[in-house]
Write a protein that holds these residues in place. Structure first.
Motif, PDB file in Angstrom:
ATOM      1  N   GLU A  27       0.900  -1.197  -0.078  1.00 49.45           N
ATOM      2  CA  GLU A  27      -0.039  -0.076  -0.043  1.00 49.45           C
ATOM      3  C   GLU A  27       0.833   1.378  -0.051  1.00 49.45           C
ATOM      4  OE1 GLU A  27      -3.181  -0.461   2.550  1.00 49.45           O
ATOM      5  OE2 GLU A  27      -3.070   1.561   2.923  1.00 49.45           O
ATOM      6  N   VAL A  28       1.939   1.443   0.974  1.00 52.16           N
ATOM      7  CA  VAL A  28       2.761   2.625   0.885  1.00 52.16           C
ATOM      8  C   VAL A  28       3.884   2.830  -0.094  1.00 52.16           C
ATOM      9  CG1 VAL A  28       2.416   2.700   3.409  1.00 52.16           C
ATOM     10  CG2 VAL A  28       4.214   1.646   2.414  1.00 52.16           C
ATOM     11  N   CYS A  52      12.859   5.096  -0.007  1.00 49.15           N
ATOM     12  CA  CYS A  52      11.953   6.192   0.603  1.00 49.15           C
ATOM     13  C   CYS A  52      11.961   5.623   1.923  1.00 49.15           C
ATOM     14  CB  CYS A  52      10.848   6.486   0.051  1.00 49.15           C
ATOM     15  SG  CYS A  52       9.664   5.333   0.181  1.00 49.15           S
ATOM     16  N   GLY A  53      11.873   4.568   2.198  1.00 48.14           N
ATOM     17  CA  GLY A  53      11.978   3.709   3.593  1.00 48.14           C
ATOM     18  C   GLY A  53      10.565   3.774   4.064  1.00 48.14           C
ATOM     19  N   ALA A  54       9.461   4.134   3.190  1.00 48.58           N
ATOM     20  CA  ALA A  54       8.005   3.786   3.510  1.00 48.58           C
ATOM     21  C   ALA A  54       7.538   2.479   4.259  1.00 48.58           C
ATOM     22  CB  ALA A  54       7.306   4.420   2.579  1.00 48.58           C
ATOM     23  N   GLN A  57       9.283   1.383   7.465  1.00 47.90           N
ATOM     24  CA  GLN A  57       8.552   2.250   8.490  1.00 47.90           C
ATOM     25  C   GLN A  57       7.353   1.816   8.992  1.00 47.90           C
ATOM     26  OE1 GLN A  57       9.047   4.706  11.075  1.00 47.90           O
ATOM     27  NE2 GLN A  57       9.641   6.291   9.715  1.00 47.90           N
ATOM     28  N   ASN A  58       6.695   1.165   7.828  1.00 47.08           N
ATOM     29  CA  ASN A  58       5.226   0.567   8.359  1.00 47.08           C
ATOM     30  C   ASN A  58       5.066  -0.835   8.500  1.00 47.08           C
ATOM     31  OD1 ASN A  58       3.373   2.993   8.578  1.00 47.08           O
ATOM     32  ND2 ASN A  58       4.767   3.397   6.878  1.00 47.08           N
TER      33      ASN A  58
ATOM     34  N   ARG B 135      11.606  13.419   8.795  1.00 50.07           N
ATOM     35  CA  ARG B 135      10.756  12.687   9.862  1.00 50.07           C
ATOM     36  C   ARG B 135      10.002  13.894  10.666  1.00 50.07           C
ATOM     37  NH1 ARG B 135      12.026   9.271   7.432  1.00 50.07           N
ATOM     38  NH2 ARG B 135      13.607   7.447   8.028  1.00 50.07           N
ATOM     39  N   THR B 136      10.125  15.180  10.042  1.00 45.28           N
ATOM     40  CA  THR B 136       9.376  16.333  10.581  1.00 45.28           C
ATOM     41  C   THR B 136       7.813  16.044  10.341  1.00 45.28           C
ATOM     42  OG1 THR B 136       9.960  17.818   8.761  1.00 45.28           O
ATOM     43  CG2 THR B 136      10.872  18.324  10.935  1.00 45.28           C
ATOM     44  N   GLN B 164      -0.098   9.643   1.112  1.00 42.76           N
ATOM     45  CA  GLN B 164       0.616   8.444   1.100  1.00 42.76           C
ATOM     46  C   GLN B 164       2.215   8.679   1.125  1.00 42.76           C
ATOM     47  OE1 GLN B 164       0.060   5.859  -2.484  1.00 42.76           O
ATOM     48  NE2 GLN B 164       2.050   4.884  -1.771  1.00 42.76           N
ATOM     49  N   ALA B 167       4.526   8.392   4.248  1.00 46.47           N
ATOM     50  CA  ALA B 167       4.743   7.061   4.937  1.00 46.47           C
ATOM     51  C   ALA B 167       6.152   6.865   5.189  1.00 46.47           C
ATOM     52  CB  ALA B 167       4.170   5.763   3.936  1.00 46.47           C
ATOM     53  N   PRO B 168       7.045   7.434   4.486  1.00 48.72           N
ATOM     54  CA  PRO B 168       8.448   7.161   4.867  1.00 48.72           C
ATOM     55  C   PRO B 168       8.708   7.722   6.438  1.00 48.72           C
ATOM     56  CG  PRO B 168       8.446   8.131   2.679  1.00 48.72           C
ATOM     57  CD  PRO B 168       7.045   8.227   3.170  1.00 48.72           C
ATOM     58  N   GLY B 169       7.975   8.875   6.843  1.00 50.60           N
ATOM     59  CA  GLY B 169       8.175   9.438   8.034  1.00 50.60           C
ATOM     60  C   GLY B 169       7.142   9.017   9.095  1.00 50.60           C
ATOM     61  N   VAL B 170       5.910   8.424   8.775  1.00 49.96           N
ATOM     62  CA  VAL B 170       5.149   7.901   9.544  1.00 49.96           C
ATOM     63  C   VAL B 170       4.840   6.469   9.649  1.00 49.96           C
ATOM     64  CG1 VAL B 170       2.519   8.216  10.312  1.00 49.96           C
ATOM     65  CG2 VAL B 170       3.884  10.020   9.274  1.00 49.96           C
ATOM     66  N   SER B 171       5.019   6.135  10.935  1.00 52.62           N
ATOM     67  CA  SER B 171       4.724   4.799  11.084  1.00 52.62           C
ATOM     68  C   SER B 171       3.218   4.502  11.745  1.00 52.62           C
ATOM     69  CB  SER B 171       5.753   4.041  12.046  1.00 52.62           C
ATOM     70  OG  SER B 171       5.447   2.618  12.613  1.00 52.62           O
ATOM     71  N   ALA B 172       2.358   4.062  10.946  1.00 54.23           N
ATOM     72  CA  ALA B 172       1.172   3.827  11.203  1.00 54.23           C
ATOM     73  C   ALA B 172       0.756   2.962  12.472  1.00 54.23           C
ATOM     74  CB  ALA B 172       0.307   3.248  10.100  1.00 54.23           C
ATOM     75  N   PHE B 173       1.690   1.979  12.760  1.00 58.65           N
ATOM     76  CA  PHE B 173       1.444   1.021  13.782  1.00 58.65           C
ATOM     77  C   PHE B 173       1.997   1.719  15.219  1.00 58.65           C
ATOM     78  CE2 PHE B 173       5.475  -0.386  12.471  1.00 58.65           C
ATOM     79  CZ  PHE B 173       6.061  -0.633  13.672  1.00 58.65           C
ATOM     80  N   ILE B 184      -4.619   5.801   8.025  1.00 56.97           N
ATOM     81  CA  ILE B 184      -4.934   5.345   6.493  1.00 56.97           C
ATOM     82  C   ILE B 184      -4.075   6.334   5.670  1.00 56.97           C
ATOM     83  CG2 ILE B 184      -6.691   4.983   4.766  1.00 56.97           C
ATOM     84  CD1 ILE B 184      -8.472   4.159   6.883  1.00 56.97           C
ATOM     85  N   PHE B 185      -3.355   5.666   4.838  1.00 53.79           N
ATOM     86  CA  PHE B 185      -2.651   6.308   3.727  1.00 53.79           C
ATOM     87  C   PHE B 185      -3.426   6.596   2.538  1.00 53.79           C
ATOM     88  CE2 PHE B 185       0.806   4.616   6.440  1.00 53.79           C
ATOM     89  CZ  PHE B 185       1.484   5.871   6.758  1.00 53.79           C
TER      90      PHE B 185
END
Ligand code: SF4
Ligand code: SF4
Lengths: 101, 379
Positions: A27-28, A52-54, A57-58, B135-136, B164, B167-173, B184-185
């Protein structure tokens, strides 16, 4: 059209034994690198990865590793000379010392 | 749902400054209220929230043009905090955005006719993608702003819709663990948001891909160009002095008009080389053979060097010819390589590999080209 960059360079790794099949990486990922193969994720287009690391990260089980960073020649250059990059504002991500999280 | 129902536990004593994002941003609330894109106020349990316009005004457009050209780009921010679109209530979706004005504008102009909340993070005025990399636009900031705006009191659901590309900066879990909100992305482009919301928060696979079409690429070139102003000025001065010295050395008459004319005509092939690297490589990106950006620049640079030598300066001596064939490709290759940072598909590992190969060649060619250029004036 899918743009292609250099082959066989990216640091992306997937440990399928740890994968829970949640599908979040599929998804990401903005580059369609993964496909969900039944209950497990599969890297099907590794060379499209832009690090990008998405996905890492998820991925809650931690099945994915990648060295995240920005593919920006100018930033890498500035980094070589230890100049703080200003290309996209003060908080620009385009600096190698910011990529290790 | 009516506004009345939503306002159940009304804030009794609402001062204009009692703010959405806690004390720290009280001052910022005031700032936003003067902005052209605020079109009213929504009373909530967590204080008044600015209602934002879903159309862009002349000032927004002007600001966007200035930003594209790199003028005052660093400070084009909007105050972080919670905003409303239409008449949102406790069941309305919450979108999360960066506080870069252009990101915010491109989001809000897609939202007309919708009722929802927009949570603007403090990404230091940086766009979603770059801020996520730094990561800001990150897990920490999402959690912080959810708490600071008292979002849990304001909405009854526990759902955040993030772009979307964050997502590289935000960890949903991790966000879920830390503040109870499920992330939700959403789609990559704000234009797909209405369709995404309508489909019950489902994104078509195409909504999840970056496109990087011709327009996406061209819109980035002004910044590349304006970054060239200074080097261009220095190089022009350099050519001017070269012309002046060569005149003085040869004892010819020095008059300003021919001197400037000569300088500009000497500049022309290199000016075009800059345009090749900063505009033509981005524009023709998918059509130039090869993968490495420096290679694409090199290729176009060589073609231009040959064209210029053949058509515009057929009488050039060998030193001058050498300066064209060394300096023009070096400039175009370097600037082409710089466009990796604006592209949407280059990896750090790839660019490092490309640079290791290209940079020494570019530097060597540029140095030799400069020597040939200078020598050509005095030989
Ligand atoms: S995010 Fe991780 S656990 Fe989920 S499908 Fe991808 S690799 Fe498997
Ligand atoms: S690092 Fe980014 S581009 Fe690469 S596979 Fe993961 S999500 Fe896709």
């Amino acid at each position: 059209m899918k743009f292609r960059y250099l082959n066989n360079v990216v640091t992306l790794k997937l440990d399928q034994d740890k994968c829970s099949g949640c599908g979040l990486c599929v998804e990401v990922c903005p580059q369609a690198v993964y496909t969900l193969n039944g209950k497990v994720s599969l890297i099907t287009d590794r060379d499209a990865c832009l690090e990008c690391g998405a996905c890492a990260q998820n991925c809650a089980p931690g099945a994915i590793t990648v060295r995240p960073g920005v593919g920006c020649a100018f930033a890498i250059l500035m980094d070589m000379f230890n100049i703080k990059s200003q290309c996209c504002g003060d908080a620009c991500s385009c600096s190698l010392d910011n990529v290790q999280d | 749902m009516s506004k009345k129902e939503f306002n159940l536990p009304m804030v009794e004593d609402h001062q204009p400054v009692s703010c959405c994002a806690g004390e720290e941003s009280a001052h910022k609330y005031g700032q936003a209220s003067e902005a052209g894109w605020v079109v009213g106020q929504i009373e909530t349990v967590a204080g008044p929230v600015h209602r934002i316009a879903t159309t862009l005004g002349g000032r927004d457009r002007l600001g966007s043009i200035k930003t594209r050209w790199g003028l005052g780009r660093m400070s084009y921010t909007i105050p972080p905090g919670l905003y409303g679109v239409g008449n949102p209530d406790h069941s309305s979706p919450v979108l999360v955005s960066a506080n870069y004005k252009l990101s915010f504008d491109s989001l809000r102009r897609e939202l007309s006719g919708l009722d929802l909340w927009v949570l603007v993070l403090d990404t230091k005025g940086v766009n979603v993608w770059c801020a996520a990399g730094k990561r800001t636009f990150g897990t920490e900031e999402v959690v912080r702003m959810v708490k600071a705006t008292r979002l849990p009191e304001l909405v009854s659901h526990r759902l955040l819709i993030l772009p979307q590309l964050s997502a590289p900066g935000v960890s949903a879990f991790k966000v879920r663990n830390r503040c109870g909100f499920k992330v939700i992305f959403g789609p990559v482009r704000a234009a797909d948001l209405p369709a995404f919301l309508k489909a019950g928060n489902r994104a078509e696979p195409a909504m999840r891909r970056t496109h990087f079409g011709l327009l996406d690429r061209l819109v980035l070139t002004p910044v590349e160009l304006s970054a060239l102003a200074k080097p261009l000025a220095v190089f022009t001065l350099f050519l001017f002095l070269l012309n002046l010295f060569s005149l003085l050395v040869s004892g010819g008459p020095v008059s300003p008009a021919p001197l400037i004319g000569q300088t500009l005509s000497d500049l022309f092939p290199f000016l075009v080389a800059m345009l090749i690297g900063a505009v033509f490589v981005p524009a023709l990106l998918p059509y130039i053979p090869g993968r490495a950006f420096s290679w694409k620049g090199l290729l176009l640079g060589l073609i231009w060097a040959a064209t210029y030598r053949g058509l515009f300066d057929p009488a050039a001596g060998w030193l001058q010819t050498a300066s064209y064939f060394l300096l023009i490709p070096a400039i175009a290759a370097f600037l082409g390589m710089n466009f990796t940072g604006s592209s949407t598909y280059t990896s750090l590992s790839g660019v490092v590999k490309e640079m290791k190969f290209a940079l020494p060649l570019i530097i060597t060619a540029a140095a030799l080209g400069l020597i040939a250029l200078v020598a050509a004036y005095f030989v």
